[in-house]
Design an enzyme around this catalytic site. Structure first.
Site, mmCIF file in Angstrom:
data_model
loop_
_atom_site.group_PDB
_atom_site.id
_atom_site.type_symbol
_atom_site.label_atom_id
_atom_site.label_comp_id
_atom_site.label_asym_id
_atom_site.label_seq_id
_atom_site.Cartn_x
_atom_site.Cartn_y
_atom_site.Cartn_z
ATOM 1 N N HIS A 6 0.830 -1.208 0.000
ATOM 2 C CA HIS A 6 0.000 0.000 0.000
ATOM 3 C C HIS A 6 0.863 1.255 0.000
ATOM 4 O O HIS A 6 1.653 1.461 0.920
ATOM 5 C CB HIS A 6 -0.910 -0.022 1.234
ATOM 6 C CG HIS A 6 -1.834 1.134 1.335
ATOM 7 N ND1 HIS A 6 -1.798 2.023 2.386
ATOM 8 C CD2 HIS A 6 -2.838 1.556 0.519
ATOM 9 C CE1 HIS A 6 -2.744 2.926 2.229
ATOM 10 N NE2 HIS A 6 -3.382 2.678 1.100
ATOM 11 N N ARG A 7 0.744 2.047 -1.058
ATOM 12 C CA ARG A 7 1.566 3.254 -1.239
ATOM 13 C C ARG A 7 3.054 2.919 -1.133
ATOM 14 O O ARG A 7 3.853 3.694 -0.608
ATOM 15 C CB ARG A 7 1.161 4.356 -0.253
ATOM 16 C CG ARG A 7 -0.315 4.726 -0.353
ATOM 17 C CD ARG A 7 -0.736 5.794 0.640
ATOM 18 N NE ARG A 7 -2.203 5.824 0.720
ATOM 19 C CZ ARG A 7 -2.898 6.541 1.602
ATOM 20 N NH1 ARG A 7 -2.265 7.298 2.473
ATOM 21 N NH2 ARG A 7 -4.218 6.510 1.617
ATOM 22 N N GLU A 33 0.444 -0.346 -4.675
ATOM 23 C CA GLU A 33 -0.708 0.526 -4.894
ATOM 24 C C GLU A 33 -0.230 1.953 -4.709
ATOM 25 O O GLU A 33 0.430 2.269 -3.712
ATOM 26 C CB GLU A 33 -1.817 0.200 -3.884
ATOM 27 C CG GLU A 33 -3.096 1.000 -4.073
ATOM 28 C CD GLU A 33 -3.111 2.311 -3.298
ATOM 29 O OE1 GLU A 33 -4.025 3.127 -3.548
ATOM 30 O OE2 GLU A 33 -2.209 2.542 -2.455
ATOM 31 N N ASP A 35 -1.135 6.393 -5.697
ATOM 32 C CA ASP A 35 -2.178 7.378 -5.976
ATOM 33 C C ASP A 35 -1.663 8.368 -7.005
ATOM 34 O O ASP A 35 -0.555 8.888 -6.870
ATOM 35 C CB ASP A 35 -2.554 8.113 -4.692
ATOM 36 C CG ASP A 35 -2.924 7.150 -3.574
ATOM 37 O OD1 ASP A 35 -4.066 6.675 -3.571
ATOM 38 O OD2 ASP A 35 -2.060 6.859 -2.724
ATOM 39 N N HIS A 48 -1.124 11.107 -2.575
ATOM 40 C CA HIS A 48 -2.471 10.708 -2.176
ATOM 41 C C HIS A 48 -3.408 11.880 -1.937
ATOM 42 O O HIS A 48 -4.500 11.943 -2.501
ATOM 43 C CB HIS A 48 -2.411 9.847 -0.905
ATOM 44 C CG HIS A 48 -3.760 9.459 -0.400
ATOM 45 N ND1 HIS A 48 -4.479 10.242 0.493
ATOM 46 C CD2 HIS A 48 -4.535 8.375 -0.653
ATOM 47 C CE1 HIS A 48 -5.634 9.668 0.752
ATOM 48 N NE2 HIS A 48 -5.694 8.520 0.080
ATOM 49 N N GLU A 107 -4.412 4.114 -8.281
ATOM 50 C CA GLU A 107 -5.687 4.704 -7.875
ATOM 51 C C GLU A 107 -5.722 6.137 -8.376
ATOM 52 O O GLU A 107 -4.862 6.952 -8.036
ATOM 53 C CB GLU A 107 -5.882 4.693 -6.356
ATOM 54 C CG GLU A 107 -7.218 5.327 -5.975
ATOM 55 C CD GLU A 107 -7.454 5.465 -4.487
ATOM 56 O OE1 GLU A 107 -8.320 6.279 -4.109
ATOM 57 O OE2 GLU A 107 -6.780 4.778 -3.703
ATOM 58 N N LYS A 109 -6.911 9.805 -8.384
ATOM 59 C CA LYS A 109 -7.492 10.819 -7.506
ATOM 60 C C LYS A 109 -7.990 11.944 -8.402
ATOM 61 O O LYS A 109 -7.194 12.616 -9.056
ATOM 62 C CB LYS A 109 -6.461 11.347 -6.516
ATOM 63 C CG LYS A 109 -5.623 10.271 -5.848
ATOM 64 C CD LYS A 109 -6.447 9.324 -5.008
ATOM 65 C CE LYS A 109 -6.875 9.942 -3.711
ATOM 66 N NZ LYS A 109 -7.489 8.944 -2.785
ATOM 67 N N ASP A 227 0.414 -2.115 4.518
ATOM 68 C CA ASP A 227 1.520 -1.181 4.738
ATOM 69 C C ASP A 227 2.789 -1.908 5.144
ATOM 70 O O ASP A 227 3.878 -1.319 5.097
ATOM 71 C CB ASP A 227 1.157 -0.189 5.844
ATOM 72 C CG ASP A 227 0.032 0.758 5.461
ATOM 73 O OD1 ASP A 227 -0.029 1.165 4.283
ATOM 74 O OD2 ASP A 227 -0.784 1.100 6.340
#
Length: 235
Positions: A6-7, A33, A35, A48, A107, A109, A227
Protein backbone atom coordinates in the site's frame (compact mmCIF):
# COMPACT_ATOMS: atom_id res chain seq x y z
CA UNK A 1 -2.55 -14.30 -4.45
CA UNK A 2 -1.16 -10.86 -5.25
CA UNK A 3 1.00 -9.40 -2.49
CA UNK A 4 0.41 -5.65 -2.78
CA UNK A 5 2.27 -2.90 -0.94
CA UNK A 6 0.00 0.00 0.00
CA UNK A 7 1.57 3.25 -1.24
CA UNK A 8 4.76 1.23 -1.55
CA UNK A 9 5.56 -0.02 1.92
CA UNK A 10 3.92 2.80 3.85
CA UNK A 11 4.58 1.30 7.27
CA UNK A 12 8.32 1.24 6.66
CA UNK A 13 8.97 4.48 4.77
CA UNK A 14 7.05 7.63 3.79
CA UNK A 15 4.10 6.74 1.57
CA UNK A 16 4.36 7.06 -2.22
CA UNK A 17 8.10 7.82 -2.16
CA UNK A 18 11.12 6.26 -3.81
CA UNK A 19 12.20 4.84 -0.44
CA UNK A 20 8.82 3.22 0.05
CA UNK A 21 8.82 1.66 -3.41
CA UNK A 22 12.38 0.38 -2.96
CA UNK A 23 11.36 -1.34 0.28
CA UNK A 24 8.44 -2.96 -1.57
CA UNK A 25 10.87 -4.31 -4.17
CA UNK A 26 13.24 -5.56 -1.45
CA UNK A 27 10.31 -7.45 0.08
CA UNK A 28 9.62 -9.23 -3.25
CA UNK A 29 6.03 -8.04 -3.46
CA UNK A 30 4.05 -8.52 -6.66
CA UNK A 31 2.53 -5.07 -6.89
CA UNK A 32 2.39 -1.64 -5.30
CA UNK A 33 -0.71 0.53 -4.89
CA UNK A 34 -0.11 4.21 -5.63
CA UNK A 35 -2.18 7.38 -5.98
CA UNK A 36 -2.05 9.51 -9.12
CA UNK A 37 -3.34 13.01 -9.80
CA UNK A 38 -2.47 16.03 -11.95
CA UNK A 39 -0.23 18.93 -11.00
CA UNK A 40 -0.96 22.52 -12.04
CA UNK A 41 0.98 21.97 -15.27
CA UNK A 42 -0.94 18.73 -15.92
CA UNK A 43 1.84 16.32 -15.06
CA UNK A 44 0.91 12.89 -13.67
CA UNK A 45 2.25 12.89 -10.12
CA UNK A 46 2.16 10.29 -7.35
CA UNK A 47 0.58 11.70 -4.19
CA UNK A 48 -2.47 10.71 -2.18
CA UNK A 49 -3.92 13.88 -0.66
CA UNK A 50 -5.30 16.81 -2.61
CA UNK A 51 -3.63 19.10 -0.04
CA UNK A 52 0.03 19.12 1.08
CA UNK A 53 -0.78 19.90 4.73
CA UNK A 54 -0.63 16.38 6.21
CA UNK A 55 2.70 15.28 4.73
CA UNK A 56 4.52 18.56 4.14
CA UNK A 57 2.95 21.02 6.58
CA UNK A 58 2.06 23.33 3.68
CA UNK A 59 -1.53 24.45 3.26
CA UNK A 60 -1.62 24.32 -0.52
CA UNK A 61 -3.46 22.12 -2.97
CA UNK A 62 -1.37 19.84 -5.14
CA UNK A 63 -3.02 21.13 -8.30
CA UNK A 64 -2.01 24.70 -7.41
CA UNK A 65 1.68 23.88 -7.94
CA UNK A 66 3.72 22.83 -10.98
CA UNK A 67 5.73 19.62 -10.90
CA UNK A 68 8.96 21.64 -10.63
CA UNK A 69 7.56 23.37 -7.52
CA UNK A 70 6.31 20.12 -6.00
CA UNK A 71 9.78 18.62 -6.48
CA UNK A 72 11.22 21.12 -3.98
CA UNK A 73 8.98 19.96 -1.14
CA UNK A 74 10.15 17.55 1.56
CA UNK A 75 7.54 14.80 1.97
CA UNK A 76 9.65 12.46 4.10
CA UNK A 77 10.60 14.28 7.32
CA UNK A 78 7.17 13.77 8.86
CA UNK A 79 7.99 10.03 8.94
CA UNK A 80 11.61 10.31 10.03
CA UNK A 81 14.48 12.74 9.51
CA UNK A 82 16.34 10.04 7.59
CA UNK A 83 13.80 10.52 4.79
CA UNK A 84 14.14 14.31 4.55
CA UNK A 85 15.30 14.11 0.93
CA UNK A 86 12.22 12.25 -0.31
CA UNK A 87 10.36 14.16 -3.00
CA UNK A 88 7.13 13.80 -4.97
CA UNK A 89 7.63 11.55 -8.00
CA UNK A 90 6.04 11.64 -11.41
CA UNK A 91 4.25 8.50 -12.53
CA UNK A 92 6.85 8.13 -15.28
CA UNK A 93 9.60 8.03 -12.63
CA UNK A 94 7.78 5.35 -10.65
CA UNK A 95 7.27 3.17 -13.72
CA UNK A 96 10.96 3.53 -14.57
CA UNK A 97 11.90 2.54 -11.02
CA UNK A 98 9.74 -0.59 -10.70
CA UNK A 99 9.41 -1.87 -14.26
CA UNK A 100 10.46 -5.50 -14.40
CA UNK A 101 10.09 -5.83 -10.63
CA UNK A 102 6.56 -4.79 -9.65
CA UNK A 103 3.17 -4.28 -11.18
CA UNK A 104 1.23 -1.16 -10.19
CA UNK A 105 -2.31 -0.60 -8.94
CA UNK A 106 -2.94 3.04 -9.87
CA UNK A 107 -5.69 4.70 -7.88
CA UNK A 108 -6.84 7.79 -9.72
CA UNK A 109 -7.49 10.82 -7.51
CA UNK A 110 -9.87 12.96 -9.49
CA UNK A 111 -11.25 16.45 -9.53
CA UNK A 112 -14.21 15.98 -11.86
CA UNK A 113 -13.27 18.73 -14.30
CA UNK A 114 -9.91 17.16 -15.11
CA UNK A 115 -10.82 13.48 -15.35
CA UNK A 116 -10.80 13.28 -19.17
CA UNK A 117 -7.34 14.82 -19.34
CA UNK A 118 -6.10 12.57 -16.54
CA UNK A 119 -7.26 9.43 -18.35
CA UNK A 120 -5.88 10.60 -21.69
CA UNK A 121 -2.42 11.33 -20.27
CA UNK A 122 -2.38 8.10 -18.26
CA UNK A 123 -3.23 5.89 -21.24
CA UNK A 124 -0.62 7.63 -23.40
CA UNK A 125 2.10 7.20 -20.76
CA UNK A 126 1.33 3.52 -20.21
CA UNK A 127 1.58 2.87 -23.93
CA UNK A 128 4.79 4.87 -24.28
CA UNK A 129 6.40 2.97 -21.41
CA UNK A 130 5.01 -0.41 -22.56
CA UNK A 131 3.38 -0.87 -19.16
CA UNK A 132 -0.30 -1.31 -20.03
CA UNK A 133 -0.29 -5.01 -19.15
CA UNK A 134 1.22 -4.42 -15.72
CA UNK A 135 -1.40 -2.17 -14.16
CA UNK A 136 -4.79 -2.19 -12.51
CA UNK A 137 -6.55 1.18 -12.62
CA UNK A 138 -8.89 1.78 -9.68
CA UNK A 139 -11.02 4.64 -8.40
CA UNK A 140 -13.89 5.49 -6.08
CA UNK A 141 -15.27 7.34 -9.11
CA UNK A 142 -16.94 4.43 -10.86
CA UNK A 143 -17.94 6.55 -13.85
CA UNK A 144 -14.27 7.28 -14.40
CA UNK A 145 -13.51 3.55 -14.58
CA UNK A 146 -16.39 3.13 -17.03
CA UNK A 147 -15.02 5.89 -19.27
CA UNK A 148 -11.55 4.35 -19.12
CA UNK A 149 -12.78 0.87 -20.00
CA UNK A 150 -15.03 2.01 -22.84
CA UNK A 151 -12.11 3.61 -24.65
CA UNK A 152 -9.35 1.25 -23.44
CA UNK A 153 -10.87 -2.20 -22.85
CA UNK A 154 -7.42 -3.78 -22.74
CA UNK A 155 -6.64 -2.07 -19.43
CA UNK A 156 -7.69 -3.72 -16.17
CA UNK A 157 -10.06 -1.57 -14.13
CA UNK A 158 -11.48 -2.00 -10.64
CA UNK A 159 -14.02 -0.07 -8.60
CA UNK A 160 -13.13 0.94 -5.05
CA UNK A 161 -15.75 0.64 -2.31
CA UNK A 162 -15.54 1.50 1.39
CA UNK A 163 -18.87 0.05 2.50
CA UNK A 164 -20.74 -3.20 1.95
CA UNK A 165 -22.27 -3.13 -1.56
CA UNK A 166 -25.87 -4.26 -1.87
CA UNK A 167 -25.30 -5.69 -5.34
CA UNK A 168 -21.55 -5.89 -6.00
CA UNK A 169 -21.84 -7.59 -9.38
CA UNK A 170 -24.14 -4.87 -10.66
CA UNK A 171 -21.73 -2.20 -9.41
CA UNK A 172 -18.83 -3.86 -11.23
CA UNK A 173 -20.74 -4.42 -14.46
CA UNK A 174 -22.27 -0.95 -14.49
CA UNK A 175 -18.70 0.39 -14.49
CA UNK A 176 -17.55 -2.09 -17.17
CA UNK A 177 -14.88 -3.02 -14.63
CA UNK A 178 -12.86 -6.21 -14.24
CA UNK A 179 -13.28 -6.38 -10.49
CA UNK A 180 -13.75 -4.71 -7.14
CA UNK A 181 -11.45 -3.44 -4.40
CA UNK A 182 -13.42 -3.41 -1.11
CA UNK A 183 -12.22 -2.37 2.35
CA UNK A 184 -11.14 -5.51 4.18
CA UNK A 185 -13.80 -5.19 6.89
CA UNK A 186 -16.49 -5.59 4.24
CA UNK A 187 -15.01 -8.78 2.77
CA UNK A 188 -16.96 -11.96 3.49
CA UNK A 189 -16.79 -15.50 2.16
CA UNK A 190 -20.02 -14.85 0.29
CA UNK A 191 -18.63 -11.73 -1.41
CA UNK A 192 -15.43 -13.44 -2.53
CA UNK A 193 -17.31 -16.44 -3.94
CA UNK A 194 -19.83 -14.23 -5.73
CA UNK A 195 -17.18 -12.12 -7.41
CA UNK A 196 -14.85 -14.96 -8.35
CA UNK A 197 -17.62 -17.21 -9.66
CA UNK A 198 -18.51 -14.37 -12.03
CA UNK A 199 -14.95 -14.46 -13.35
CA UNK A 200 -14.07 -11.12 -11.80
CA UNK A 201 -11.22 -10.10 -9.47
CA UNK A 202 -11.33 -9.00 -5.84
CA UNK A 203 -8.41 -7.34 -4.07
CA UNK A 204 -8.76 -5.76 -0.65
CA UNK A 205 -7.22 -2.86 1.31
CA UNK A 206 -5.50 -1.97 3.70
CA UNK A 207 -4.81 -4.95 5.97
CA UNK A 208 -2.24 -4.52 8.75
CA UNK A 209 -3.32 -7.29 11.12
CA UNK A 210 -1.92 -10.80 10.77
CA UNK A 211 -5.14 -12.52 11.81
CA UNK A 212 -7.10 -10.61 9.17
CA UNK A 213 -4.55 -11.47 6.50
CA UNK A 214 -4.85 -15.14 7.44
CA UNK A 215 -8.65 -14.91 7.28
CA UNK A 216 -8.59 -13.29 3.86
CA UNK A 217 -6.07 -15.78 2.48
CA UNK A 218 -8.35 -18.59 3.62
CA UNK A 219 -11.19 -16.98 1.67
CA UNK A 220 -9.02 -17.31 -1.48
CA UNK A 221 -9.07 -13.59 -2.20
CA UNK A 222 -7.09 -12.47 -5.25
CA UNK A 223 -4.91 -9.85 -3.58
CA UNK A 224 -4.21 -8.09 -0.30
CA UNK A 225 -2.83 -4.58 0.19
CA UNK A 226 -0.82 -3.82 3.33
CA UNK A 227 1.52 -1.18 4.74
CA UNK A 228 3.77 -3.94 6.13
CA UNK A 229 5.08 -6.35 3.47
CA UNK A 230 6.41 -8.83 6.01
CA UNK A 231 2.81 -9.68 6.97
CA UNK A 232 2.25 -11.18 3.53
CA UNK A 233 5.23 -13.53 3.69
CA UNK A 234 4.15 -17.15 3.92
CA UNK A 235 4.58 -18.54 7.41
Amino acid sequence: MLKIGHRGAAGLAPENTRASFEKAMEANLDMIEIDVQLSKDNQLIVFHDHNLRRLAGINKKVNELKLSELKKIDIGSWFSEQFAQERILSLAEVIELVKGHLQINIELKVIRRDHNLLVKKLVRLLKERDFSQDVIISSFDHQLIKSLKQTNPELQGAILVASVPVDPLRLIRDADADGIHPHYLTVTEELVKLVKQAGLMINTWTVNQQDEITRLKNLNIDGIMTDYPELLVER
